[in-house]
Design an enzyme around this catalytic site. Sequence first.
Site, short mmCIF file in Angstrom:
data_model
loop_
_atom_site.label_atom_id
_atom_site.label_comp_id
_atom_site.label_asym_id
_atom_site.label_seq_id
_atom_site.Cartn_x
_atom_site.Cartn_y
_atom_site.Cartn_z
N ASP A 31 0.87 -1.16 0.00
CA ASP A 31 0.00 0.00 0.00
C ASP A 31 0.92 1.22 0.00
O ASP A 31 2.12 1.11 0.28
CB ASP A 31 -0.90 -0.03 1.24
CG ASP A 31 -1.78 1.20 1.35
OD1 ASP A 31 -2.34 1.62 0.32
OD2 ASP A 31 -1.91 1.75 2.46
N ASP A 33 -0.12 5.10 1.04
CA ASP A 33 -0.34 6.01 2.16
C ASP A 33 -0.23 5.27 3.48
O ASP A 33 -0.93 4.29 3.71
CB ASP A 33 -1.73 6.67 2.04
CG ASP A 33 -1.87 7.50 0.78
OD1 ASP A 33 -1.22 8.55 0.70
OD2 ASP A 33 -2.61 7.08 -0.13
N ASN A 65 -5.74 2.53 -2.80
CA ASN A 65 -7.13 2.92 -2.99
C ASN A 65 -7.27 4.41 -3.29
O ASN A 65 -8.37 4.88 -3.55
CB ASN A 65 -7.95 2.58 -1.74
CG ASN A 65 -8.43 1.14 -1.73
OD1 ASN A 65 -8.25 0.41 -2.70
ND2 ASN A 65 -9.05 0.73 -0.64
N ASN A 66 -6.18 5.13 -3.22
CA ASN A 66 -6.22 6.57 -3.49
C ASN A 66 -6.43 6.79 -4.98
O ASN A 66 -5.58 6.45 -5.80
CB ASN A 66 -4.91 7.22 -3.03
CG ASN A 66 -4.98 8.73 -3.05
OD1 ASN A 66 -5.62 9.32 -3.91
ND2 ASN A 66 -4.31 9.36 -2.10
N HIS A 191 -9.97 9.45 5.54
CA HIS A 191 -8.51 9.48 5.41
C HIS A 191 -7.94 10.47 6.43
O HIS A 191 -8.50 11.55 6.64
CB HIS A 191 -8.10 9.92 4.01
CG HIS A 191 -8.63 9.04 2.93
ND1 HIS A 191 -8.13 7.78 2.67
CD2 HIS A 191 -9.65 9.22 2.04
CE1 HIS A 191 -8.80 7.23 1.67
NE2 HIS A 191 -9.73 8.09 1.28
N ASP A 247 -1.19 -0.81 6.00
CA ASP A 247 -1.33 -0.17 7.31
C ASP A 247 -2.77 -0.15 7.80
O ASP A 247 -3.04 0.33 8.90
CB ASP A 247 -0.82 1.27 7.26
CG ASP A 247 -1.76 2.19 6.49
OD1 ASP A 247 -2.10 1.85 5.33
OD2 ASP A 247 -2.17 3.22 7.03
#
Length: 309
Positions: A31, A33, A65-66, A191, A247
């Site tokens: 991932d 972020d 997923n951003n 977020h 995370d």
Amino acid sequence: MAGAVTSKGCQKIRGSQIKELLDAKRNVLFDCDGVIWNGETAVPGAPEVVSSLKQQGKNVFFVTNNCTRPRENYVQKFSRLGFNDVAQEEIFSSAYCSAVYLRDVAKVQGKVFVIGGSGVYNELRDAGVPFVEEETDTSGGSIYDCPLDSEVKAVLVGYDEKFNFLKLAKACCYLRNADCLFLATDPDPWHPLRGGRVTPGSGSLTAALETATDRKATVIGKPSRFMFECIASQFGVDPAQCLMVGDRLETDILFGTNCGLDTMLTLTGVSKMEEAEGYRDSEAPEKKDFVPDYVVDTIADFLQTEEED
């Protein structure tokens, strides 16, 4: 072997244990972020970790997923933060995978109505998927008299800082047609931002539309399997040879579980060790899917090659 990885379930590993695990894997999925970076700051040691893994002959992929930026902008961000060897083909964002799904799986015959930002629009454009152009000014519009495009065959919901009532109303109108596809880039509810603030995520916008239409969206991003299917179809990776590092327990770790991958939680982002242990110790069987196999403080621990006392 001293320090060998012998059990799973929130196992905190370090030193030679990490090396042993990585030696057994050909592919590492990260991932972004909270794992690779936080905002505009790289996690200390992360660029060196990525370079080291590649030098060892590992395939490294980035699954995020951003959906706010297209993949070419991700390449620029990686470079800006000190990652000098990340290729666009290694980046699988929810915006890119949504475009691939619409083009190759759904094979949508018509236009897509988008609740989202430039990242989604750019990926749809690059994939050759037609969409309704974003309106620059909707301040004077009303659902009573605004135009609707008869060619819309799908609604795609992503992160949208310009989300408003009219967009929601239009999407509701399109989705009254049962044949209109309903997709979401990702289910992230929120977020974290600097200073302890948060921003609503794509999942919260999708939930509003699900409530209004009494329909459920097909989720493209994590924890859906489709992101991994994109990687597997393009690179032929074996799930047994993959490690998923994230995370967020409810997206990253569940994604890995859903795809049959070994999973690792890093503590530089959203989820904490106590949450993982809570899922592990829960009597609810469904909670077990959120439990990471392994835990590290930071992916910089990958740089350790010797056993620690």
